[in-house]
Design an enzyme around this catalytic site. Structure first.
Site, PDB file in Angstrom:
ATOM      1  N   LYS A  81       0.845  -1.191   0.000  1.00 21.81           N
ATOM      2  CA  LYS A  81       0.000   0.000   0.000  1.00 21.81           C
ATOM      3  C   LYS A  81       0.883   1.244   0.000  1.00 21.81           C
ATOM      4  O   LYS A  81       1.912   1.284   0.695  1.00 21.81           O
ATOM      5  CB  LYS A  81      -0.904  -0.034   1.237  1.00 21.81           C
ATOM      6  CG  LYS A  81      -2.003   1.019   1.247  1.00 21.81           C
ATOM      7  CD  LYS A  81      -2.901   0.868   2.484  1.00 21.81           C
ATOM      8  CE  LYS A  81      -4.005   1.904   2.528  1.00 21.81           C
ATOM      9  NZ  LYS A  81      -4.833   1.806   3.754  1.00 21.81           N
ATOM     10  N   SER A 156      -9.806   2.278   2.696  1.00 22.53           N
ATOM     11  CA  SER A 156      -8.926   2.977   1.806  1.00 22.53           C
ATOM     12  C   SER A 156      -8.013   2.056   1.001  1.00 22.53           C
ATOM     13  O   SER A 156      -7.480   2.458  -0.025  1.00 22.53           O
ATOM     14  CB  SER A 156      -8.048   3.946   2.619  1.00 22.53           C
ATOM     15  OG  SER A 156      -7.226   3.247   3.523  1.00 22.53           O
ATOM     16  N   SER A 180      -9.927  -0.164   6.882  1.00 30.53           N
ATOM     17  CA  SER A 180      -9.353  -0.100   5.534  1.00 30.53           C
ATOM     18  C   SER A 180      -8.645  -1.355   5.045  1.00 30.53           C
ATOM     19  O   SER A 180      -8.284  -1.432   3.864  1.00 30.53           O
ATOM     20  CB  SER A 180      -8.383   1.073   5.429  1.00 30.53           C
ATOM     21  OG  SER A 180      -9.104   2.266   5.377  1.00 30.53           O
TER      22      SER A 180
HETATM   23  N1  GLN Z   1     -13.081   4.274   5.962  1.00 28.43           N
HETATM   24  C1  GLN Z   1     -12.505   4.710   7.194  1.00 28.43           C
HETATM   25  C2  GLN Z   1     -12.180   6.168   7.102  1.00 28.43           C
HETATM   26  O1  GLN Z   1     -12.450   6.737   6.093  1.00 28.43           O
HETATM   27  C3  GLN Z   1     -11.317   3.859   7.521  1.00 28.43           C
HETATM   28  C4  GLN Z   1     -10.035   4.412   7.074  1.00 28.43           C
HETATM   29  C5  GLN Z   1      -8.884   3.521   7.397  1.00 28.43           C
HETATM   30  O2  GLN Z   1      -9.022   2.477   8.016  1.00 28.43           O
HETATM   31  N2  GLN Z   1      -7.715   3.969   7.016  1.00 28.43           N
HETATM   32  O3  GLN Z   1     -11.696   6.761   8.023  1.00 28.43           O
END
Ligand code: GLN
Length: 508
Positions: A81, A156, A180
């Site tokens: 990532k 994400s 994410s």
């Molecule tokens: N979707 C969540 C957010 O937008 C999780 C993000 C993440 O785990 N990095 O904060």
């Protein structure tokens, strides 16, 4: 041959490499070819590091030929990532503000992957600074879900999940601050694990919310996730929150779980996660997974965690607060892009900073910086940030009480299957709701896994089952996850991803 190699699991690749059935160069080439074939459509990768990947593969082949003892995953390629600093390779975190930044050092987790002698294929797409649930907030354009190119791959870490589902990498890394790793796994039919907070070093990861961030493995099978988990986790003096002491053997747990016997294990179904607001097909697959667990000998009980209903609200105060502070370092002075304000002859540092942040940050990032700055401002701090921290304590207590009666907890990972691209972009709240079931684990620091539970009846798209365990008991995720996976694989007559529509050129 090329296609076959890209469809092997990481465990199979490791075994074949050791037995010299194929070479690490062949394996890496097969994946690079597959990327060239299908990633134009999927857009899971932001950068491809073909030459360095092949150089690593060559060194592994030489070592194997010389009969050297190598780490378990040596020669098995991986996608990482873009949140992870990778020396000599651009690291953008999905943001325009970091465009062109090439880190002079490796994140500790990248160091570990290099020490494990795994060829790094490239960097994967993500929502900007890991804020989002669809990868649509990437400054470099969205990733598409390999199951249906008109739909989101989750976020994400949608890029990492999509590499697995499109067979352009056998393994990938993710970070999970609120879901994410797990939500992208759920909507792409893959496996993703958020380890116990502190199990994987945060050193060299671009920080989102430091008290919630945790890196973990993304894979197509539970055993593969365990093998990568073992590579990634371990104490690191560079991270003050890094765990010390004994850490459970997740690979042994995955192998034990695959035998399918969950006798003596109590599984708690969380009442607050999975009712109203969850798609019917998601609930159906979840209920079936509960039956499978019972059939495998587990005792299934219902548990109540009343504070979980306040988790999303608390998260969206704590996360923006920490993020607004973490993102203050993007000041146009030290690294990343620099933009001079138009029509200003002799701009001050502050004006340059403002112009750079205006251009460099996307709408979602700005929204959260404003939210966080507001929540932390004097006079509001106690009402917002302070209250959210109290909710956090209540959630930790709910987990503690639930783990008194159950060894693991389960729920659907995400309330829906993959939604169409563009569907929630103008509606931040409905995007935030994607993580309603994953966020409690981050607030409490406990580990969680998402694995495929089947396809939803109404749309034929993957559904994820979430398993949660007490802190430092990550092995339980693998034990239970592998048992569910074994039961489902025998019911379907193969892996879920075998049923994914083909991404080969002709088919697209
Ligand atoms: N979707 C969540 C957010 O937008 C999780 C993000 C993440 O785990 N990095 O904060």
């Amino acid at each position: 041959m090329a296609t076959e190699l890209t469809h092997h699991t990481a465990a199979q690749l490791a075994e074949g490499l050791r037995a010299q059935q194929f070479s690490a160069v062949e394996v890496t080439r097969a994946h690079l070819n597959r990327i060239a074939e299908v990633d134009g459509d999927v857009h899971a990768y932001l950068h491809i590091a073909g030459n360095t990947a092949l150089a690593t593969a060559r060194s592994v082949d030489a070592a194997l030929a010389a009969g050297e003892q190598l780490p378990a995953l040596a020669g098995v390629p991986i996608a990482v990532k873009d949140v992870m600093a990778t020396q000599g390779v651009p690291t953008t975190c999905g943001s325009a503000i970091l465009k062109g930044w090439v880190p002079p050092y490796d994140a500790s987790v990248i160091r570990r992957i290099k020490d494990a002698r795994m060829p790094i294929l490239g960097k994967t797409n993500m929502d900007e600074f890991a804020m989002g649930s669809s990868t649509e907030h990437s400054a470099y354009g969205p990733t598409r879900n390999p199951w249906d190119l008109t739909r989101i791959p989750g976020g994400s870490g949608g890029g990492s999940a999509a590499t697995l589902a499109s067979f352009t990498a056998p393994l990938a890394t993710g970070t999970d601050t609120g879901g994410s790793i797990r939500q992208p796994a759920a909507v792409t039919g893959t496996v993703g694990v958020k380890p116990t907070y502190g199990a994987v070093s945060r050193y060299g990861l671009v920080a989102l919310a430091s008290s919630l961030d945790q890196a973990g493995p993304c894979a197509r099978t539970v055993l593969d996730a365990a093998l990568l988990h073992e590579v990634m986790a371990g104490h690191d003096p560079m991270d003050s929150t890094s765990l010390t002491g004994q850490y459970p053997d997740v690979v042994a747990a995955a192998r034990r779980g695959a035998l399918g016997d969950l006798g003596g294990v109590t599984v708690g179904v969380v009442r607050e996660l999975g009712g109203d607001g969850y798609q019917a097909g998601v609930r159906q697959r979840f209920d079936e997974a509960v039956d499978l667990l019972t059939a495998a000998g587990a005792k299934v009980v219902e548990v109540s965690c009343p504070s979980f209903t306040a988790a999303l609200g608390a998260y969206y105060l704590i996360l923006p607060s920490e993020a607004s502070s973490n993102l203050a370092k993007f000041d146009a002075m030290r690294y990343g892009i620099r933009v001079y304000p138009k029509g200003v002859d002799d701009p001050t540092a502050e004006q340059v900073m403002a112009a750079t942040r205006e251009v460099g940050f996307g709408a979602e990032v700005k929204r959260r910086i404003i939210l966080g700055t507001y929540a932390l401002s004097s006079g509001y701090y106690d009402a917002y940030y302070g209250s959210a921290q109290k909710v956090r304590t209540l959630i930790q207590r709910d987990f503690a009480a639930a783990f008194e009666v159950a060894d693991v907890l389960i729920s659907p990972t995400s309330p829906t299957t993959a939604f169409p691209l563009g569907d929630k972009l103008d509606d931040p709240l409905s995007m935030y709701l994607q993580d309603v079931a994953t966020i409690p684990a981050n607030l409490a620091g406990v580990p969680g896994m998402s694995l495929p539970a089947g396809l939803a009846e109404e749309d034929g798209l993957p559904v994820g089952l979430q398993i949660l365990a007490p802190a430092r008991c990550d092995d339980r995720l693998y034990l239970v996850g592998a048992a569910v996976e074994a039961a489902l694989t025998s019911r379907w007559g193969g892996a879920l991803l075998d049923r994914a529509p083909s991404l080969d050129r002709e088919a697209v």
